[in-house]
Write an enzyme that holds these catalytic residues in place. Structure first.
Site, PDB file in Angstrom:
ATOM      1  N   HIS A 172      42.454  49.194  42.800  1.00 41.04           N
ATOM      2  CA  HIS A 172      41.518  49.105  41.992  1.00 41.04           C
ATOM      3  C   HIS A 172      40.192  48.956  42.764  1.00 41.04           C
ATOM      4  O   HIS A 172      39.643  47.864  42.748  1.00 41.04           O
ATOM      5  CB  HIS A 172      41.595  48.025  40.897  1.00 41.04           C
ATOM      6  CG  HIS A 172      40.562  48.043  39.790  1.00 41.04           C
ATOM      7  ND1 HIS A 172      39.868  49.121  39.481  1.00 41.04           N
ATOM      8  CD2 HIS A 172      40.385  47.124  38.699  1.00 41.04           C
ATOM      9  CE1 HIS A 172      39.157  48.966  38.465  1.00 41.04           C
ATOM     10  NE2 HIS A 172      39.498  47.684  37.862  1.00 41.04           N
ATOM     11  N   GLN A 204      36.792  47.675  41.472  1.00 40.79           N
ATOM     12  CA  GLN A 204      36.662  46.331  41.313  1.00 40.79           C
ATOM     13  C   GLN A 204      36.540  45.644  42.291  1.00 40.79           C
ATOM     14  O   GLN A 204      35.531  44.597  42.539  1.00 40.79           O
ATOM     15  CB  GLN A 204      38.161  45.677  40.419  1.00 40.79           C
ATOM     16  CG  GLN A 204      38.235  44.051  40.388  1.00 40.79           C
ATOM     17  CD  GLN A 204      37.119  43.868  39.206  1.00 40.79           C
ATOM     18  OE1 GLN A 204      37.499  44.477  38.336  1.00 40.79           O
ATOM     19  NE2 GLN A 204      36.489  42.811  39.398  1.00 40.79           N
ATOM     20  N   ASP A 252      44.477  37.270  38.411  1.00 40.42           N
ATOM     21  CA  ASP A 252      44.539  38.582  37.482  1.00 40.42           C
ATOM     22  C   ASP A 252      45.846  38.570  36.560  1.00 40.42           C
ATOM     23  O   ASP A 252      46.828  37.645  36.828  1.00 40.42           O
ATOM     24  CB  ASP A 252      44.994  39.994  38.422  1.00 40.42           C
ATOM     25  CG  ASP A 252      44.867  41.172  37.643  1.00 40.42           C
ATOM     26  OD1 ASP A 252      44.373  41.355  36.442  1.00 40.42           O
ATOM     27  OD2 ASP A 252      45.429  42.187  38.244  1.00 40.42           O
ATOM     28  N   ARG A 278      30.038  45.042  38.421  1.00 39.98           N
ATOM     29  CA  ARG A 278      30.952  46.549  38.166  1.00 39.98           C
ATOM     30  C   ARG A 278      29.716  47.611  37.882  1.00 39.98           C
ATOM     31  O   ARG A 278      29.667  48.789  38.765  1.00 39.98           O
ATOM     32  CB  ARG A 278      31.782  46.593  36.987  1.00 39.98           C
ATOM     33  CG  ARG A 278      32.946  45.582  37.155  1.00 39.98           C
ATOM     34  CD  ARG A 278      34.057  45.881  38.173  1.00 39.98           C
ATOM     35  NE  ARG A 278      34.384  47.348  37.932  1.00 39.98           N
ATOM     36  CZ  ARG A 278      35.445  47.784  37.287  1.00 39.98           C
ATOM     37  NH1 ARG A 278      36.074  46.884  36.621  1.00 39.98           N
ATOM     38  NH2 ARG A 278      35.693  49.055  37.432  1.00 39.98           N
ATOM     39  N   CYS A 282      39.342  39.567  37.385  1.00 41.59           N
ATOM     40  CA  CYS A 282      38.817  41.010  37.191  1.00 41.59           C
ATOM     41  C   CYS A 282      38.635  41.117  35.725  1.00 41.59           C
ATOM     42  O   CYS A 282      37.672  41.876  35.519  1.00 41.59           O
ATOM     43  CB  CYS A 282      39.597  41.987  37.772  1.00 41.59           C
ATOM     44  SG  CYS A 282      41.345  41.710  37.314  1.00 41.59           S
ATOM     45  N   ARG A 287      41.214  56.814  35.470  1.00 44.78           N
ATOM     46  CA  ARG A 287      41.995  55.551  35.195  1.00 44.78           C
ATOM     47  C   ARG A 287      43.434  56.109  34.798  1.00 44.78           C
ATOM     48  O   ARG A 287      43.537  56.378  33.724  1.00 44.78           O
ATOM     49  CB  ARG A 287      41.572  54.519  34.476  1.00 44.78           C
ATOM     50  CG  ARG A 287      42.573  53.439  33.858  1.00 44.78           C
ATOM     51  CD  ARG A 287      41.681  52.344  33.201  1.00 44.78           C
ATOM     52  NE  ARG A 287      40.959  51.620  33.923  1.00 44.78           N
ATOM     53  CZ  ARG A 287      40.760  50.331  33.787  1.00 44.78           C
ATOM     54  NH1 ARG A 287      40.929  49.649  32.529  1.00 44.78           N
ATOM     55  NH2 ARG A 287      40.162  49.394  34.594  1.00 44.78           N
TER      56      ARG A 287
HETATM   57  N1   CP Z   1      38.366  44.763  35.428  1.00 44.88           N
HETATM   58  C1   CP Z   1      38.444  45.912  34.764  1.00 44.88           C
HETATM   59  O1   CP Z   1      38.887  47.066  35.234  1.00 44.88           O
HETATM   60  O2   CP Z   1      38.288  45.833  33.298  1.00 44.88           O
HETATM   61  P1   CP Z   1      38.616  46.990  32.079  1.00 44.88           P
HETATM   62  O3   CP Z   1      40.324  47.233  32.089  1.00 44.88           O
HETATM   63  O4   CP Z   1      38.021  46.510  30.887  1.00 44.88           O
HETATM   64  O5   CP Z   1      37.957  48.203  32.643  1.00 44.88           O
HETATM   65  N1  NVA Z   2      46.177  44.288  36.907  1.00 46.74           N
HETATM   66  C1  NVA Z   2      45.713  44.831  35.803  1.00 46.74           C
HETATM   67  C2  NVA Z   2      44.039  45.066  36.084  1.00 46.74           C
HETATM   68  C3  NVA Z   2      43.328  45.466  34.797  1.00 46.74           C
HETATM   69  C4  NVA Z   2      41.882  45.539  35.294  1.00 46.74           C
HETATM   70  C5  NVA Z   2      46.266  46.057  35.145  1.00 46.74           C
HETATM   71  O1  NVA Z   2      46.571  46.881  36.076  1.00 46.74           O
HETATM   72  O2  NVA Z   2      46.430  46.056  34.061  1.00 46.74           O
END
Ligand code: CP
Ligand code: NVA
Length: 294
Positions: free
Chosen positions: A128, A131, A218, A282, A254, A101
């Site tokens: 993502h 997700q 989101d 997930r 999400c 990430r």
């Molecule tokens: N949806 C998602 O990726 O959640 P987190 O940021 O908690 O991993």
């Molecule tokens: N769009 C959000 C998604 C988090 C899972 C971000 O990038 O923070």
């Protein structure tokens, strides 16, 4: 093979991951063991915070008989003490897969270029796909397939972009409503068109949700965009998912959710919200992915 975005899988491979995910979910519910990854290790690199991604990958590896290592921003040299390509090559000598990430999508591409084990994107500023796997599994469970209409309301960035590609691969009917200037990238719409069909993109949320089976949103201020907060809150005015916007649609998010911004507390707490199924999936979706990839 890497999983940097959902269209790194063929449609047949996506179907196989979802099938495997459903099977593993059923096995876990029945208390049957599924130790498919005994002796395997997954390195998990996190430049940004995470609840769901971190815990679902870590527990998923444990349930599959393997092991996961959490590598936070202060734990390894990635990007500051050594180049990304060096981290990729060193980790590949120890582990069987790398989940990352990071902010810059180019960093997962560099990891994938230099790693000799599969690299999985656990969220970048652009995509993502993990997700999206969970979202598709959730929709398939609810509707018995993909014959339904989903309207995205909000930012057309990472979660939205991978969802558009996943929808094109499964023939989901998707409409996207974003403020002007926050639409998904043209490259994503082109890739969606090549895979099946690109979504209709509009700046009118009320018209877009009319007739939809599901409304998906989101956060407005994504991780790393905190400096743009003021500007984004003003740009997204009118795009909140609330009872005025909705009729009887199911609601997806999400998570994490910023109540009072992109969604109201009453919508999130209502029976229309299927966000906890998404969050649970997930785990199952990524176990399906790991079982196929590793
Ligand atoms: N949806 C998602 O990726 O959640 P987190 O940021 O908690 O991993
Ligand atoms: N769009 C959000 C998604 C988090 C899972 C971000 O990038 O923070």
């Amino acid at each position: 093979m890497n999983f940097l975005d959902i269209d790194d899988l063929t449609k047949a491979e996506l179907d196989a991951v979802l099938e495997r995910a459903s099977d593993l979910k059923a096995r876990r519910a029945e208390g049957k063991d599924h130790l498919l990854l005994e002796g395997k290790s997954l390195a998990m690199i996190f430049e940004k915070p995470s609840t769901r991604t971190r815990v679902s990958f870590e527990t998923g590896m444990t349930q599959l008989g393997g092991h996961a290592l959490f590598l936070g921003p202060d734990d390894i040299h990635l990007g500051h003490g050594e180049p990304v390509k060096d981290t990729a090559r060193a980790l590949s000598r120890y582990v069987d897969g790398i989940m990352a990430r990071v902010f810059d999508h180019a960093d997962v591409e560099e990891l994938a270029e230099y790693a000799t084990v599969p690299v999985v994107n656990g969220l970048t500023d652009d995509a993502h796909p993990c997700q999206t796997l969970a979202d598709l599994l959730t929709i398939r469970e609810r509707f018995g397939g993909f014959d339904c209409a989903v309207t995205w309301v909000g930012d057309g960035n990472n979660v939205c972009q991978s969802f558009i590609l996943g929808a094109a691969m499964t023939n989901l009917d998707v409409t996207v409503a974003t403020p002007a200037g926050y639409e998904p990238d043209d490259d994503i719409l082109d890739r969606a068109a090549a895979l099946g069909e690109a979504p209709e993109v509009t700046n009118d949320p009320a018209a877009a949700v009319d007739g939809a089976d599901v409304v998906y949103t989101d956060v407005w201020v994504s991780m790393g965009q905190e400096a743009e907060r003021h500007q984004k809150l003003s740009a997204f005015d009118g795009f909140q998912v609330n009872q005025d916007l909705l009729s009887d649609q199911l609601v997806m998010h999400c998570l994490p959710a910023h109540r009072g911004e992109e969604i109201t507390d009453d919508v999130l707490e209502s029976d229309q919200a299927i966000v906890w199924d998404q969050a649970e999936n997930r785990l199952h979706a990524q176990k399906g992915l790991l079982a196929e990839l590793l």
